[in-house]
Design an enzyme around this catalytic site. Sequence first.
Site, PDB file in Angstrom:
ATOM      1  N   CYS A   1       0.862  -1.153   0.193  1.00 46.93           N
ATOM      2  CA  CYS A   1      -0.390   0.448   0.123  1.00 46.93           C
ATOM      3  C   CYS A   1       0.923   1.098   0.000  1.00 46.93           C
ATOM      4  O   CYS A   1       2.100   0.845   0.730  1.00 46.93           O
ATOM      5  CB  CYS A   1      -1.049  -0.112   1.544  1.00 46.93           C
ATOM      6  SG  CYS A   1      -2.333   1.009   1.046  1.00 46.93           S
TER       7      CYS A   1
ATOM      8  N   TYR B   1       0.020  32.257  -0.720  1.00 45.24           N
ATOM      9  CA  TYR B   1      -0.603  30.980  -0.548  1.00 45.24           C
ATOM     10  C   TYR B   1      -1.726  30.677   0.525  1.00 45.24           C
ATOM     11  O   TYR B   1      -1.101  29.355   1.069  1.00 45.24           O
ATOM     12  CB  TYR B   1       0.480  29.779  -0.974  1.00 45.24           C
ATOM     13  CG  TYR B   1       1.701  30.131  -1.634  1.00 45.24           C
ATOM     14  CD1 TYR B   1       1.818  30.396  -3.355  1.00 45.24           C
ATOM     15  CD2 TYR B   1       2.695  31.037  -1.578  1.00 45.24           C
ATOM     16  CE1 TYR B   1       2.819  30.738  -3.861  1.00 45.24           C
ATOM     17  CE2 TYR B   1       3.502  31.506  -2.429  1.00 45.24           C
ATOM     18  CZ  TYR B   1       3.533  31.315  -3.381  1.00 45.24           C
ATOM     19  OH  TYR B   1       4.531  31.669  -4.548  1.00 45.24           O
TER      20      TYR B   1
ATOM     21  N   GLU C   1      -4.614  34.607  -3.179  1.00 44.64           N
ATOM     22  CA  GLU C   1      -4.808  33.070  -2.892  1.00 44.64           C
ATOM     23  C   GLU C   1      -4.894  32.912  -3.926  1.00 44.64           C
ATOM     24  O   GLU C   1      -5.928  33.751  -4.666  1.00 44.64           O
ATOM     25  CB  GLU C   1      -5.209  31.883  -1.981  1.00 44.64           C
ATOM     26  CG  GLU C   1      -5.932  30.567  -1.788  1.00 44.64           C
ATOM     27  CD  GLU C   1      -4.748  29.669  -2.712  1.00 44.64           C
ATOM     28  OE1 GLU C   1      -5.337  28.994  -3.445  1.00 44.64           O
ATOM     29  OE2 GLU C   1      -3.577  29.640  -1.721  1.00 44.64           O
TER      30      GLU C   1
ATOM     31  N   CYS D   1       6.166  22.401   2.541  1.00 41.94           N
ATOM     32  CA  CYS D   1       5.868  20.826   2.660  1.00 41.94           C
ATOM     33  C   CYS D   1       6.981  20.090   1.900  1.00 41.94           C
ATOM     34  O   CYS D   1       6.777  18.766   1.399  1.00 41.94           O
ATOM     35  CB  CYS D   1       4.290  20.388   2.336  1.00 41.94           C
ATOM     36  SG  CYS D   1       4.148  21.357   0.646  1.00 41.94           S
TER      37      CYS D   1
END
Length: 469
Positions: A79, A329, A350, A426
């Site tokens: 997975c 953002y 944004e 991220c």
Amino acid sequence: MALKKGQEVELDIIDAAFKGKGLAKVDGLAVFVPGTTPGDKVKARIIKKKKKHREAKLLEILEPSPHRIEPKCRHAKVCGGCSWQHIPYAKQLEFKTQQVRDHIERIGHLDGNIVKDGIGADQEFYYRNKMEYSISSRRWLTEEEIRSDEYVDDSAFAAGLHAPGRFDKILNLKECHLQVPESFQILDFVRSWCIEHDVEPYDTLENTGFMRHVMIRNSHHTDDFMVNLVTYQDDQKLMESMKDALLEKFPFITTIVNNVNDTKSPTAEGRYQKVLHGPGFIVDKIGAFSFKIHPNAFFQTNTAQAEKLYEVARNYAALEDGDIVYDLYCGVGTLSLFMSGPAKHVVGIELVDVAVENAKFNAKENGVENVSFIKGDMKDVFTQDVVDEYGAPNVLITDPPRAGMHPDVVERLCELKVPRLVYVSCNSSTMARDLKELNSVYEIEEVQPVDMFPQTYHIEAVAKLRLRG
């Protein structure tokens, strides 16, 4: 050793590399092997030959690493949801922190000592507040079935997650430990109910069938629980029956929604939706702020860790009364609101229309009046006209997508010379690339990794920048 494609080799895994792959070296040549951990001795097959490295498939663990553990989930080896379950969580955090440090040094050309030890999650499992399960008429076969000399039928009512690299085949889950246990129980119930009532799974290739997705959302700070049933057709009678069965089995469900996606698009977002039970949304909090979360709205997937991440960002911002804050953002405005307390004004920018509308709605719902949201592409909207209208920022927060900031935005930040800058990322590799450019104008004082996704190789990071004197 040339290491040709198809060749089988024995490898000693010496480090954890980007995207969670184990790293081995053969005569100085890097070989990346998914599913391994530092300390493993493995047999692997070379499957890709690149100019400067090779990629290999794990065939056998010859000698397990002292760090290797038995995964909690039976599906862990196949997975794509939990690629690091075979590594103890403390080691996962150590490897992730080193990954950020490596990017800061190798890509950013900065001192790796500015990277602090990663902030871990209190919950190693069951931490997600959203799971999007897919349904298909084709299931992913096990290794044993693939190796079998006999024909194996892959047709089924398969419910679970996409097999890695496949859009058409689903790993038919028997368990999942990413969201609260009730999440998988609901998926399992829907699968069984559909089979019992001859409800057809969606066929991606033929564009036939009925059930496409089961999306489940639960609140961290409230008891709200949402089930979003995504179907290929609109069948009110059938959905009423399924809704009644779900509520009888799981009375804690507070809202059930039916998204109808009657297009070929694989998304779980329907062309239109119907509320079958409850208000059609759930409510959760980040810090002191409440958010109505609709079926297709974005919200941080790990609420508890999002609060830790935002606390780091707010501390790095060192907000003072009267500050003007720009949040680039900004998404649905969660971080903008989190920063709004002592600020004179927060300006969120944004690109996505629906995100801007959600941000305005969230501000209104929370009674926050010192925020404004602007829609547009960052490199086009973040102009002198905006600065003239809202004032020059004392603090700037940037939280770009995985690709990092556009070079024009980086150049604009260097021109603006904002006194305090906070970079939330991220993807530490693209963050390091941007920090390298910003380093000419800003001193990068500190980088704090925050783990939002235990059992995976993903890691967030927050950088603290100050204008050079």
